[in-house]
Design a protein around this motif. Structure first.
Motif, PDB file in Angstrom:
ATOM      1  N   ARG A  41       0.869  -1.049  -0.046  1.00 46.59           N
ATOM      2  CA  ARG A  41      -0.154   0.107  -0.207  1.00 46.59           C
ATOM      3  C   ARG A  41       0.636   1.238   0.203  1.00 46.59           C
ATOM      4  O   ARG A  41       2.048   1.377   0.854  1.00 46.59           O
ATOM      5  N   ARG A  84      -3.678  -2.450   5.020  1.00 46.66           N
ATOM      6  CA  ARG A  84      -5.080  -1.848   5.608  1.00 46.66           C
ATOM      7  C   ARG A  84      -5.580  -2.734   6.597  1.00 46.66           C
ATOM      8  O   ARG A  84      -5.554  -3.942   6.762  1.00 46.66           O
ATOM      9  N   GLU A  88     -10.846  -0.627   7.004  1.00 49.05           N
ATOM     10  CA  GLU A  88     -10.481  -0.099   5.566  1.00 49.05           C
ATOM     11  C   GLU A  88     -10.724  -0.882   4.450  1.00 49.05           C
ATOM     12  O   GLU A  88     -10.905  -0.458   3.299  1.00 49.05           O
ATOM     13  N   HIS A  89     -10.588  -2.209   4.667  1.00 46.15           N
ATOM     14  CA  HIS A  89     -10.570  -3.295   3.192  1.00 46.15           C
ATOM     15  C   HIS A  89     -11.944  -3.131   3.071  1.00 46.15           C
ATOM     16  O   HIS A  89     -12.246  -3.156   1.928  1.00 46.15           O
ATOM     17  N   ARG A  92     -13.307  -0.027   1.357  1.00 44.86           N
ATOM     18  CA  ARG A  92     -12.672   0.260  -0.088  1.00 44.86           C
ATOM     19  C   ARG A  92     -13.523  -0.756  -0.987  1.00 44.86           C
ATOM     20  O   ARG A  92     -14.022  -0.286  -2.268  1.00 44.86           O
ATOM     21  N   ARG A  95     -16.881   0.954  -1.677  1.00 42.52           N
ATOM     22  CA  ARG A  95     -16.644   2.049  -2.483  1.00 42.52           C
ATOM     23  C   ARG A  95     -16.388   1.457  -3.934  1.00 42.52           C
ATOM     24  O   ARG A  95     -17.107   2.091  -4.797  1.00 42.52           O
ATOM     25  N   GLU A  96     -15.687   0.384  -4.014  1.00 39.95           N
ATOM     26  CA  GLU A  96     -15.470  -0.164  -5.638  1.00 39.95           C
ATOM     27  C   GLU A  96     -16.800  -0.529  -6.044  1.00 39.95           C
ATOM     28  O   GLU A  96     -17.209  -0.511  -7.316  1.00 39.95           O
TER      29      GLU A  96
END
Length: 259
Positions: A41, A84, A88-89, A92, A95-96
Motif C-alpha cells: 500500500r 489496511r 479499511e479493506h 474500499r 466504494r468500488e
C-alpha cells in the motif's frame, strides 16, 4: 513533506514520482523495485494506491491497481503505508462496488455527456463572439470549452470500460472487432487496425432551428465547426484498412475451419 508525513503517516521512499492522467502507473526517479512488492500500500498526498500484483515493476515505474484520474502531476513524494485494517479493506470494497454499480455508471455517463454538450455550446458562442470582433469573450469561452472537455475526459475514466484488466479489455476488443468486420463496416475496420479518422462528424440544431455540422476529435476532445483538412485522407486510409482487415479475417476463418 514532514507535516504531511506526520498527518497521514507512512515511510517516505527515496526520490520523487510522477503520475499521468488515465494511467495505472507511477513513474519514479529512483529504482523502487526492491522496496515495493505486490499488494503493498502506497500513498501520494491524500491518495492511496496498492501495488498491482504480477511483478509489474521496473527501475523507473511501478504499476498500480487504480487509475490516476487527475491531470498529470510530478515531483511528488511517495510513502509506503502499513497494510489496511479490516475496516479499511471492507470500506474500499464497498466504494468500488458502488462506483461500478449500474446507477453510478449511468450517472457518470450522463454527466460526461452534459459536460461535452456544454463544451460544444461554449465553442458555438465563442464563434459568434469572434464574428462580432469580441476576441476577449471568445478567448474566455474557448477556455470554458477546454475545461469542460477536460472534466468530461477525467470523469469518463471512471467508467467501467476504462477500469478493466488490459488483457480482458484486449480480448473483448478483438471479439467486438471481428463481429464488426464480419458486417463489412469501414468504421469498424478502421478501429481494428488503429487507423482512420480521429474526427467524428456530428450534427446539432442551432438557435435558428437549422442543422449545423461540427467535428469532435475522439482523442483530444477538441471541437471545430470547420471540416478538418485531413478528414478525406483519413477516409481513404480507413477504406484501405478495411480491405486489408477483411482479407485477414477471411484467412483466419479459413485457418480455424482447417484446424
Amino acid at each position: 513533506a514532514l507535516l504531511d508525513q506526520a498527518r497521514r503517516g507512512g515511510a517516505r521512499l527515496p526520490g520523487r514520482v510522477a503520475l499521468r492522467e488515465g494511467k495505472k502507473r507511477l513513474f519514479a526517479t529512483e529504482d523502487l523495485s526492491a522496496l515495493l512488492g505486490d499488494g503493498d500500500r502506497v500513498r501520494v498526498g491524500p491518495w492511496y494506491f496498492t501495488v498491482a500484483e504480477g511483478g509489474h515493476r521496473g527501475p523507473d515505474y511501478v504499476a498500480l491497481d487504480q487509475m490516476w484520474h487527475l491531470p498529470d502531476a510530478e515531483g511528488l513524494w511517495l510513502y509506503k503505508m502499513p497494510p489496511r485494517t479490516r475496516i479499511e479493506h471492507y470500506s474500499r470494497k464497498t466504494r468500488e462496488f458502488l462506483q461500478t454499480s449500474q446507477l453510478v455508471q449511468g450517472a457518470l455517463q450522463w454527466e460526461v455527456g452534459l459536460q461535452r454538450k456544454a463544451a460544444v455550446r461554449a465553442v458555438k458562442l465563442a464563434r459568434k463572439a469572434r464574428k462580432r470582433n469580441n476576441r476577449q469573450l471568445a478567448k474566455i469561452l474557448n477556455g470554458v470549452s477546454q475545461r469542460r472537455v477536460a472534466v468530461a475526459r477525467r470523469h469518463s475514466l471512471l467508467l467501467n470500460k476504462h477500469q478493466k484488466n488490459p488483457d480482458e479489455a484486449k480480448q473483448e476488443e478483438v471479439k467486438k472487432n471481428e463481429v464488426e468486420l464480419d458486417k463489412a463496416e469501414v468504421k469498424a475496420a478502421s478501429a481494428y487496425l488503429g487507423g482512420g479518422s480521429n474526427w467524428e462528424e456530428k450534427e446539432e440544431l442551432d438557435e435558428d432551428g437549422n442543422m449545423q455540422k461540427f467535428w469532435v476529435n475522439k482523442e483530444t476532445g477538441d471541437i471545430t465547426f470547420d471540416e478538418p483538412a485531413d478528414i478525406n485522407v483519413d477516409k481513404k486510409l480507413a477504406l484501405e484498412a478495411f480491405e486489408k482487415a477483411k482479407k485477414e479475417l477471411e484467412e483466419k476463418k479459413k485457418k480455424r475451419a482447417a484446424d
